[in-house]
Design an enzyme around this catalytic site. Structure first.
Site, PDB file in Angstrom:
ATOM      1  N   ASP A   1      35.078  77.741  59.954  1.00  0.00           N
ATOM      2  CA  ASP A   1      36.762  77.222  60.270  1.00  0.00           C
ATOM      3  C   ASP A   1      37.261  77.660  61.726  1.00  0.00           C
ATOM      4  OD1 ASP A   1      39.093  77.249  57.583  1.00  0.00           O
ATOM      5  OD2 ASP A   1      39.445  78.127  59.303  1.00  0.00           O
TER       6      ASP A   1
ATOM      7  N   LYS B   1      40.987  84.054  60.089  1.00  0.00           N
ATOM      8  CA  LYS B   1      40.791  83.317  58.680  1.00  0.00           C
ATOM      9  C   LYS B   1      38.571  83.975  58.694  1.00  0.00           C
ATOM     10  CE  LYS B   1      41.552  80.329  56.625  1.00  0.00           C
ATOM     11  NZ  LYS B   1      42.075  77.793  56.018  1.00  0.00           N
TER      12      LYS B   1
ATOM     13  N   THR C   1      39.534  65.769  48.220  1.00  0.00           N
ATOM     14  CA  THR C   1      39.970  64.869  47.752  1.00  0.00           C
ATOM     15  C   THR C   1      40.343  63.411  48.360  1.00  0.00           C
ATOM     16  OG1 THR C   1      40.682  66.351  45.939  1.00  0.00           O
ATOM     17  CG2 THR C   1      41.487  64.436  45.784  1.00  0.00           C
TER      18      THR C   1
ATOM     19  N   PHE D   1      36.237  69.289  40.694  1.00  0.00           N
ATOM     20  CA  PHE D   1      37.787  69.736  39.902  1.00  0.00           C
ATOM     21  C   PHE D   1      37.544  71.065  39.679  1.00  0.00           C
ATOM     22  CE2 PHE D   1      34.282  65.845  39.384  1.00  0.00           C
ATOM     23  CZ  PHE D   1      35.463  65.002  39.680  1.00  0.00           C
TER      24      PHE D   1
ATOM     25  N   ASN E   1      42.986  63.801  37.675  1.00  0.00           N
ATOM     26  CA  ASN E   1      43.696  64.716  37.611  1.00  0.00           C
ATOM     27  C   ASN E   1      45.440  63.530  37.496  1.00  0.00           C
ATOM     28  OD1 ASN E   1      43.568  67.517  38.503  1.00  0.00           O
ATOM     29  ND2 ASN E   1      43.840  66.665  40.646  1.00  0.00           N
TER      30      ASN E   1
ATOM     31  N   GLY F   1      56.114  72.839  27.882  1.00  0.00           N
ATOM     32  CA  GLY F   1      56.322  74.047  28.951  1.00  0.00           C
ATOM     33  C   GLY F   1      56.965  73.003  29.721  1.00  0.00           C
TER      34      GLY F   1
ATOM     35  N   CYS G   1      47.155  69.994  43.122  1.00  0.00           N
ATOM     36  CA  CYS G   1      46.417  69.228  42.585  1.00  0.00           C
ATOM     37  C   CYS G   1      47.031  68.619  42.256  1.00  0.00           C
ATOM     38  CB  CYS G   1      45.217  70.384  42.290  1.00  0.00           C
ATOM     39  SG  CYS G   1      44.548  71.277  43.515  1.00  0.00           S
TER      40      CYS G   1
ATOM     41  N   ARG H   1      52.387  77.331  45.356  1.00  0.00           N
ATOM     42  CA  ARG H   1      52.597  74.959  45.511  1.00  0.00           C
ATOM     43  C   ARG H   1      53.573  74.415  44.248  1.00  0.00           C
ATOM     44  NH1 ARG H   1      47.130  73.346  47.957  1.00  0.00           N
ATOM     45  NH2 ARG H   1      46.012  75.041  46.202  1.00  0.00           N
TER      46      ARG H   1
END
Length: 439
Positions: free
Chosen positions: A30, A35, A122, A153, A214, A259, A266, A336
């Protein structure tokens, strides 16, 4: 077996740790030096259940380590997974592929021998040929580089289990892929030997798999939430309706929980990205049902705001509202597109004073919404509240005795937007209780 994982955010760090758990020597790469330092210390820079244990275990043995050098990563192995983020572009739902193409162009100059690039990120369908073209043009090994598509997934808070024990393994290749398939089957040998269905397909189908999955899940959630709207109008109980529908094996109960709707990094992103790509392919009419799924999801948040104003009056200025939950779902610190925070911010903008509590996500919430108030203890958080909103279904909240809370509020009123509180118990304790989709 040696392998690298390029990009060590949520997806990449999880994949790297799990590949080490499967017995491989893994180098994570990375460009974020801070990180890399955190990961080399055996910790993740975010909360994901069981991940820190794997990181600590395998960094200690040397089987897993992290670097900020693309050159070191290129030299380390002939199998390279790419798991960088592909967030929405600013102002649109289209995927931003900047990080993906940046990773490919920086890795390519070091690829001097045959290698397999397996992309997990993705993306919109049609991306794989562009990656292959970049590698042919920029890698010294050129045509000897094979590109595979290996979509993930993962469910947040279950990512380790979903990586080690997935429902299925998808491998996408171009026409000539014998070496790439053999290398990936070796990498996933333990998973395949355990009986996991392994589905080999073409690039385009593999690219579509994550977004389609998704989008379907988002539609399923929005369907039961649309039924919740009907239940509220008719006096029916959406939880019981979902249970009835779930006994039909063609439908199934899993994932159909009514809900406040879905959020996170995602489902909203992939639903929007799937619709946008369909529009680009002149197939927009075919995904009209997905547009409605997105609209139903947005209406759930507005419904909670409307219920709050029904209970407190249209003018919320001076009203104190406590929100249980900041993360978009329990067992994560990810905020997010959090439905809980979206509702909290909207109520704040209407003049209410908002106090938020959450077991894991308070630090992230403070950074994004410094104008809101935060309390660690969910019981102390209700002090002097005019209304309590249950917006993230952490298990801790459903075990709190409502009798302990009633006298701490100015008015014992609760809106259960997740449907996991025992409404009979709360009502017996003196609370006015409302739940989405229930009488």
């Amino acid at each position: 077996m040696k392998m690298t994982v390029i990009g060590c955010g949520y997806l990449g760090a999880t994949h790297a740790a799990c590949m080490a758990e499967l017995g491989h020597d893994v180098l994570g790469m990375d460009s974020d030096i801070d990180k890399v330092a955190i990961l080399n210390s055996g910790r993740a820079p975010f909360f994901e259940r069981d991940l820190d244990d794997l990181l600590a275990k395998h960094t200690a043995t040397g089987r897993l380590r992290f670097t900020a050098s693309y050159g070191e990563a290129a030299d380390f192995a002939d199998l390279h997974f790419i798991g960088v983020g592909t967030p929405p572009q600013p102002g649109t739902d289209a995927y931003d592929l900047t990080h993906l193409f940046d990773a490919v162009t920086k890795l390519a100059p070091g690829l001097t021998a045959p290698a397999v690039i397996a992309v997990k990120s993705t993306v919109p369908v049609g991306t794989a040929p562009r990656v292959a073209e970049l590698l042919r043009d920029m890698a010294p090994a050129g045509d000897l580089i094979e590109v595979a598509w290996n979509p993930e997934f993962l469910r947040e808070s279950f990512a380790v289990d979903d990586t080690l024990r997935p429902d299925r393994l998808v491998l996408g290749f171009n026409s000539d892929h014998s070496w790439a398939e053999a290398l990936l089957r070796q990498a996933f040998a333990k998973i395949i030997e355990s009986g996991t269905p392994t589905l080999v397909t073409d690039w385009a189908t593999a690219e579509l798999a994550k977004g389609a999955a998704n989008s379907f899940l988002a539609t399923k959630i929005s369907f039961i939430n649309a039924m919740a709207e009907v239940c509220e109008k008719s006096g029916a109980n959406v939880a019981e309706l979902a249970n009835i529908l779930g006994h039909d094996h063609r439908i199934g109960r899993h994932g159909m929980r009514p809900g406040l709707g879905f959020g996170g990094g995602c489902l909203p992103k992939d639903l929007g990205g799937f619709i946008t790509r369909a529009d680009e392919l002149d197939a927009g009419e075919a995904v009209g049902i997905l547009r409605e799924a997105a609209m139903v999801n947005a209406r759930r948040r507005q419904r909670v705001i409307d219920l709050a104003r029904e209970e407190l009056g249209p003018d919320l200025r001076g009203k104190r509202i406590t929100v249980w939950g900041a993360a978009f779902k329990p067992e994560t610190d990810d905020i997010r597109d959090s439905p809980a925070l979206a509702v909290a911010q909207a109520l704040h903008d209407l003049g209410a004073t908002i106090t938020i509590t959450d077991p894991k996500a308070l630090d992230n919430a403070r950074k994004l919404h410094p104008e809101l108030d935060y309390v660690e203890d969910p019981i102390a958080a209700v002090d002097d509240a005019d209304l309590l909103l249950h917006l993230t279904e952490w298990h801790q909240y459903s075990t709190i005795d409502p009798k302990r809370l009633a006298t701490r509020t100015t008015s014992p009123k609760v809106i259960d937007a997740r449907g996991t509180l025992n409404t009979d118990q709360w009502r017996d304790a003196g609370w006015m209780t409302r739940a989405l989709g229930r009488p």
